[in-house]
Design an enzyme around this catalytic site. Sequence first.
Site, PDB file in Angstrom:
ATOM      1  N   ARG A 175     -41.430 -14.052 -21.640  1.00  0.00           N
ATOM      2  CA  ARG A 175     -40.498 -14.549 -22.668  1.00  0.00           C
ATOM      3  C   ARG A 175     -39.227 -13.690 -22.728  1.00  0.00           C
ATOM      4  NH1 ARG A 175     -45.753 -15.418 -25.525  1.00  0.00           N
ATOM      5  NH2 ARG A 175     -45.793 -13.160 -25.520  1.00  0.00           N
ATOM      6  N   ARG A 273     -42.541  -0.761 -22.895  1.00  0.00           N
ATOM      7  CA  ARG A 273     -43.287   0.355 -23.465  1.00  0.00           C
ATOM      8  C   ARG A 273     -42.945   1.596 -22.643  1.00  0.00           C
ATOM      9  NH1 ARG A 273     -43.675  -2.191 -27.369  1.00  0.00           N
ATOM     10  NH2 ARG A 273     -45.528  -2.939 -28.461  1.00  0.00           N
ATOM     11  N   GLU A 302     -43.926   8.533 -27.857  1.00  0.00           N
ATOM     12  CA  GLU A 302     -43.183   8.319 -29.108  1.00  0.00           C
ATOM     13  C   GLU A 302     -43.883   8.999 -30.268  1.00  0.00           C
ATOM     14  OE1 GLU A 302     -41.952   4.260 -29.917  1.00  0.00           O
ATOM     15  OE2 GLU A 302     -41.504   3.990 -27.801  1.00  0.00           O
ATOM     16  N   HIS A 320     -36.750   2.792 -30.517  1.00  0.00           N
ATOM     17  CA  HIS A 320     -37.627   1.609 -30.547  1.00  0.00           C
ATOM     18  C   HIS A 320     -37.145   0.577 -31.589  1.00  0.00           C
ATOM     19  CE1 HIS A 320     -42.038   0.323 -29.558  1.00  0.00           C
ATOM     20  NE2 HIS A 320     -41.265  -0.729 -29.719  1.00  0.00           N
TER      21      HIS A 320
HETATM   22  N1  LIG Z   1     -39.022  -2.428 -27.533  1.00  0.00           N
HETATM   23  C1  LIG Z   1     -39.455  -3.308 -28.411  1.00  0.00           C
HETATM   24  O1  LIG Z   1     -39.181  -3.222 -29.603  1.00  0.00           O
HETATM   25  C2  LIG Z   1     -40.256  -4.469 -27.942  1.00  0.00           C
HETATM   26  C3  LIG Z   1     -41.083  -4.348 -26.861  1.00  0.00           C
HETATM   27  N2  LIG Z   1     -41.818  -5.423 -26.429  1.00  0.00           N
HETATM   28  C4  LIG Z   1     -42.662  -5.260 -25.249  1.00  0.00           C
HETATM   29  O2  LIG Z   1     -42.323  -6.287 -24.319  1.00  0.00           O
HETATM   30  C5  LIG Z   1     -43.511  -6.806 -23.763  1.00  0.00           C
HETATM   31  C6  LIG Z   1     -43.276  -8.193 -23.234  1.00  0.00           C
HETATM   32  O3  LIG Z   1     -43.144  -9.139 -24.287  1.00  0.00           O
HETATM   33  P1  LIG Z   1     -43.040 -10.714 -23.977  1.00  0.00           P
HETATM   34  O4  LIG Z   1     -41.945 -10.981 -23.022  1.00  0.00           O
HETATM   35  O5  LIG Z   1     -43.041 -11.425 -25.267  1.00  0.00           O
HETATM   36  O6  LIG Z   1     -44.433 -10.924 -23.237  1.00  0.00           O
HETATM   37  P2  LIG Z   1     -44.806 -11.956 -22.091  1.00  0.00           P
HETATM   38  O7  LIG Z   1     -46.284 -11.942 -22.025  1.00  0.00           O
HETATM   39  O8  LIG Z   1     -44.096 -13.254 -22.320  1.00  0.00           O
HETATM   40  O9  LIG Z   1     -44.181 -11.293 -20.766  1.00  0.00           O
HETATM   41  C7  LIG Z   1     -44.767 -10.254 -20.054  1.00  0.00           C
HETATM   42  C8  LIG Z   1     -44.641 -10.580 -18.582  1.00  0.00           C
HETATM   43  O10 LIG Z   1     -45.061  -9.448 -17.828  1.00  0.00           O
HETATM   44  C9  LIG Z   1     -45.699  -9.953 -16.670  1.00  0.00           C
HETATM   45  N3  LIG Z   1     -46.524  -8.931 -16.055  1.00  0.00           N
HETATM   46  C10 LIG Z   1     -47.733  -8.488 -16.424  1.00  0.00           C
HETATM   47  N4  LIG Z   1     -48.170  -7.540 -15.565  1.00  0.00           N
HETATM   48  C11 LIG Z   1     -47.180  -7.378 -14.650  1.00  0.00           C
HETATM   49  C12 LIG Z   1     -47.032  -6.556 -13.511  1.00  0.00           C
HETATM   50  N5  LIG Z   1     -47.996  -5.710 -13.134  1.00  0.00           N
HETATM   51  N6  LIG Z   1     -45.879  -6.647 -12.813  1.00  0.00           N
HETATM   52  C13 LIG Z   1     -44.912  -7.512 -13.173  1.00  0.00           C
HETATM   53  N7  LIG Z   1     -45.012  -8.337 -14.237  1.00  0.00           N
HETATM   54  C14 LIG Z   1     -46.132  -8.258 -14.961  1.00  0.00           C
HETATM   55  C15 LIG Z   1     -46.501 -11.136 -17.183  1.00  0.00           C
HETATM   56  O11 LIG Z   1     -46.894 -12.013 -16.133  1.00  0.00           O
HETATM   57  C16 LIG Z   1     -45.515 -11.768 -18.156  1.00  0.00           C
HETATM   58  O12 LIG Z   1     -44.709 -12.760 -17.538  1.00  0.00           O
HETATM   59  C17 LIG Z   1     -44.532  -6.689 -24.894  1.00  0.00           C
HETATM   60  O13 LIG Z   1     -45.855  -6.670 -24.415  1.00  0.00           O
HETATM   61  C18 LIG Z   1     -44.142  -5.401 -25.567  1.00  0.00           C
HETATM   62  O14 LIG Z   1     -44.861  -4.323 -25.026  1.00  0.00           O
HETATM   63  C19 LIG Z   1     -41.750  -6.605 -27.073  1.00  0.00           C
HETATM   64  C20 LIG Z   1     -40.952  -6.773 -28.167  1.00  0.00           C
HETATM   65  C21 LIG Z   1     -40.140  -5.719 -28.707  1.00  0.00           C
HETATM   66  O1  LIG Z   2     -43.255  -6.293 -30.826  1.00  0.00           O
HETATM   67  C1  LIG Z   2     -43.370  -5.273 -30.127  1.00  0.00           C
HETATM   68  O2  LIG Z   2     -44.164  -5.201 -29.182  1.00  0.00           O
HETATM   69  C2  LIG Z   2     -42.540  -4.108 -30.435  1.00  0.00           C
HETATM   70  O3  LIG Z   2     -42.487  -3.172 -29.694  1.00  0.00           O
HETATM   71  C3  LIG Z   2     -41.760  -4.062 -31.685  1.00  0.00           C
HETATM   72  O4  LIG Z   2     -41.165  -5.237 -31.971  1.00  0.00           O
END
Ligand SMILES: NC(=O)C1=CN([C@@H]2O[C@H](COP(=O)(O)OP(=O)(O)OC[C@H]3O[C@@H](n4cnc5c(N)ncnc54)[C@H](O)[C@@H]3O)[C@@H](O)[C@H]2O)C=CC1
Ligand SMILES: O=C(O)C(=O)CO
Length: 386
Positions: A175, A273, A302, A320
Site C-alpha cells: 500500500r 521499521r 527507538e 517516527h
Molecule cells: N514510519 C511509520 O510511521 C509507518 C511505518 N509503517 C510500516 O510500513 C509497513 C508497510 O505498510 P503497508 O504498505 O501498509 O503494508 P503492506 O502489507 O501493504 O506492504 C508491505 C509490502 O512488503 C512486501 N514484502 C514483504 N516481505 C518482503 C521482502 N522480504 N522483500 C520485499 N518486499 C517484501 C509485501 O509483499 C507487501 O507488498 C508496515 O508494516 C509498517 O511497519 C507503516 C505506517 C507508518
Molecule cells: O502504523 C505504523 O505501523 C506506524 O509505524 C505508525 O503509524
Amino acid sequence: MAKPVSIEVYNPSGKYRVVSTKSMPGTRWINLLVEQDCRVEICTQNKTILSVDDIIALIGDKCDGVIGQLTEDWGETLFSALSKAGGKAFSNMAVGYNNVDVNAANKYGVAVGNTPGVLTETTAELAASLSLAAARRIVEADEFMRAGLYEGWLPHLFVGNLLKGQTVGVIGAGRIGSAYARMMVEGFKMNLIYFDLYQSTRLEKFVTAYGEFLKANGEQPVTWKRAASMDEVLQQADLISLHPILDKTTYHLVNKERLSMMKKEAILINCSRGAVIDEVALVEHLKANPMFRVGLDVFEDEPFMKPGLADMKNAVVVPHIASASKWTREGMATLAALNVLGKIKGYPAWADPNRVEPFLNENAPPPAACPSIVNAKALSLPVSKL
Ligand SMILES: NC(=O)C1=CN([C@@H]2O[C@H](COP(=O)(O)OP(=O)(O)OC[C@H]3O[C@@H](n4cnc5c(N)ncnc54)[C@H](O)[C@@H]3O)[C@@H](O)[C@H]2O)C=CC1
Ligand SMILES: O=C(O)C(=O)CO
C-alpha cells in the site's frame, strides 16, 4: 505485584471494559465505544513506553479488549493476562504489528487488529518529504542559515540531486510503497524500479499510462521495471525507499554488503521499521561516503540512534512521525477501537482491509464488522460481505 497505573474513565457503568494504553487523537473512537455499552479506560500515566508490568496492571481482573501501541511488547505474557481477564480482542493503533506475537495471540484465541489504509498517503508523503529534504539538503541549508553563515548566492552552495529523469527504487511495493512510487513518478517524472514478493499490477499500469500521457505531450515517457532481486534495485536506483513489513526476512535487509552495492550518490529513505537497515553499518557507510544521503523516520533501537548517526550531515532524521497527520491519527484510533469493539460484539472480520473507507465516514454509522483482524483466518473468524 504490578503497580497501579493512572487512568481516565468514560461511561463507568458500561458493560464491556475496554482499555487504551494511551490517549489517542479525536473523540469519535471513544464515542463509538461508549455508544455500544463500553466502559473506556485510558491510561494517563506520564510515561512514553509502558512496560509489560504496566499493561498487566491496566488489564486487571476483567478486561474485554485492549487498544495498544507499537512501542509495547505484546507477547505470551500479555495475551495470557488478557485471556485470563476474559479478553478476546487486541488492536495495535498501527498498521505494522512486528511488536505483536500473533502465534501467542492465536494460542489464547485473541483477535489482533491493525489499522491499514488510513495512513497510506500520509506515510508516503513523509517518505516523499524526506526524499526531497535529502536530495536538496534542506536541513543542512536551514542550519546554515540559522547559524548566520549565509553571505550571498554562490554557484556551489548546497548543490544537491535533481530527481527528474532519475530512477526511484521501491522495496516493498504494498500500500505505502506503491503510493510513494506514484507520487515520485508523477510528481517528479522519475522512472521506477521496484522489488516485492508480489507483482504490483496496478502500479505498473499507472506508470505505463502516465508514460503514455507524457509521450503524447511530446515529453520523455517514464518507465517501470519489476526487479528480479532487491540487489538489482539497489544497484540501479538513484533514490531508494524502503516499505516492507518487518519480519525475519526483512531484518537487516540493507546491510554493509548491500550498502556497498548502491551508487555513491544515492539516497536511501526508511519509513518502514528501523531494523530493516543495519544502522551501525549505515553510520559507517555515511562516514565513508559523504555524497550518499539518508532520510530516516525509524531507528533500530527507538527512541535511540546508533552512535555517530546524529553527527552525520548527510542524514535527515525525524522521530517516527510518518503517519502523523490529524485525519490519519484520528482514523487510526477509530479503526483500532472498531477492531476491538467488533470482536467484543461478535461481528465478522471485514473482507478487504485495503478498503476501510466506510469505517472512516463520520456521517454514517460504521459497518458491523472488525475493519482489520490479522489473525482472522487462524481464529476461523467469519468474514463479512463488503
Ligand atoms: N514510519 C511509520 O510511521 C509507518 C511505518 N509503517 C510500516 O510500513 C509497513 C508497510 O505498510 P503497508 O504498505 O501498509 O503494508 P503492506 O502489507 O501493504 O506492504 C508491505 C509490502 O512488503 C512486501 N514484502 C514483504 N516481505 C518482503 C521482502 N522480504 N522483500 C520485499 N518486499 C517484501 C509485501 O509483499 C507487501 O507488498 C508496515 O508494516 C509498517 O511497519 C507503516 C505506517 C507508518
Ligand atoms: O502504523 C505504523 O505501523 C506506524 O509505524 C505508525 O503509524
